[in-house]
Design a protein around this motif. Structure first.
Motif, short mmCIF file in Angstrom:
data_model
loop_
_atom_site.label_atom_id
_atom_site.label_comp_id
_atom_site.label_asym_id
_atom_site.label_seq_id
_atom_site.Cartn_x
_atom_site.Cartn_y
_atom_site.Cartn_z
N TYR A 5 0.92 -1.37 -0.03
CA TYR A 5 -0.53 0.06 -0.06
C TYR A 5 1.44 1.16 -0.01
O TYR A 5 1.37 1.07 1.29
CB TYR A 5 -0.76 0.24 1.60
N GLY A 6 0.41 1.99 -1.27
CA GLY A 6 1.45 3.68 -1.33
C GLY A 6 0.25 4.73 -1.24
O GLY A 6 -1.13 3.93 -0.25
N ALA A 11 -5.39 6.21 0.45
CA ALA A 11 -6.61 7.71 -0.09
C ALA A 11 -7.24 6.57 0.03
O ALA A 11 -8.64 7.16 0.27
CB ALA A 11 -5.90 8.10 -1.04
N LEU A 12 -7.36 6.61 -0.78
CA LEU A 12 -8.79 5.49 -1.31
C LEU A 12 -8.82 4.02 -0.32
O LEU A 12 -10.33 4.44 -0.32
CB LEU A 12 -8.65 4.22 -2.90
N SER A 18 -12.33 1.76 4.22
CA SER A 18 -11.82 -0.02 4.04
C SER A 18 -9.90 0.42 4.32
O SER A 18 -9.93 -0.95 4.56
CB SER A 18 -12.15 -0.42 2.91
N ARG A 19 -9.82 0.83 5.68
CA ARG A 19 -7.98 0.60 5.40
C ARG A 19 -8.05 -0.84 7.05
O ARG A 19 -7.65 -1.27 6.54
CB ARG A 19 -7.74 1.75 6.07
N ARG A 20 -8.91 -0.34 7.52
CA ARG A 20 -8.80 -1.36 8.98
C ARG A 20 -9.04 -2.67 8.48
O ARG A 20 -8.29 -4.21 8.50
CB ARG A 20 -9.88 -1.36 9.79
#
Length: 216
Positions: A5-6, A11-12, A18-20
């Motif tokens: 992940y960059g 950001a998306l 949905s980061r978690r």
């Protein structure tokens, strides 16, 4: 394992909350060695999709097919597959020689099921590995960096199809019909000119009719 992940991925993920979930999948699913069941799945496949990137950063995706087991698991972190006779452009192989990063997608349309593999490819031009693949002009060895099973819910379910008659065997390989096209024959490699001439010339229109009829 590579860094997946960059900034733009994050950001998306944040935009869609949905980061978690993304962090969970990275922790639970993504690994650098193939599990025994994944090795068996790859060994059962008779095709896969290969993504490569050229020197300018442009990607391409190609379909690779063969007899079941034509992709070999050399060990839990290494795959190998043959490079068969193609159209002479060497797009995928040239990209791998220039930029080793590759992605492989293995799909079972019957189950359905899919496995994604990422790694670094190496063109092997001669030696025991190449010779061990019937009909191979070269081989590609892939050192795996990441592998993970992907959700199969959007995979369309289809019955198994017939193996292509052009897959090389100990008895040889049929001539590709496009090599018979009159405008192509003068440009063929020397090894193909006599077999193509013996098979007889086709106009581009005649070849198109064979494509439509499914006899190529």
């Amino acid at each position: 394992m590579t860094i997946l992940y960059g900034h733009e991925h994050r950001a998306l993920q944040d935009e869609h909350d949905s980061r978690r979930l993304a962090d969970l999948w990275q922790q639970m699913l993504i690994h650098g060695e193939l599990a025994p069941e994944e090795q068996g799945f790859i060994a059962s496949r008779d095709y896969f999709f290969l993504s490569t990137v050229d020197a300018s950063g442009w990607p391409t995706v190609s379909y690779k097919g063969g007899a079941p087991g034509f992709v070999r698991v050399l060990d839990a972190r290494t795959l190998a597959f043959p490079g068969y006779d193609g159209n002479g452009m060497f797009l995928s192989a040239g990209n791998i020689a220039e930029n080793a990063k590759v992605g492989l997608l293995f799909i079972d349309f019957e189950t359905p099921h899919r496995l994604r593999v990422q790694g670094e490819g190496e063109i092997v031009r001669e030696g025991e590995l190449v010779e061990s693949f019937v009909g191979a002009a070269y081989a590609v060895k892939v050192r795996i960096t990441d592998a993970f099973v992907n959700c199969g819910r959007y995979i369309h379910k289809m019955s198994r199809v017939e193996t292509s008659r052009h897959v090389p065997t100990e008895d040889g390989q049929p001539l590709a019909e496009w090599k018979r096209i009159d405008a192509v024959q003068p440009h063929l490699p020397e090894r193909d000119k006599a077999p193509a001439a013996q098979a007889g010339e086709l106009t581009i229109e005649q070849y198109g009719e064979k494509v439509v009829a499914g006899t190529t």
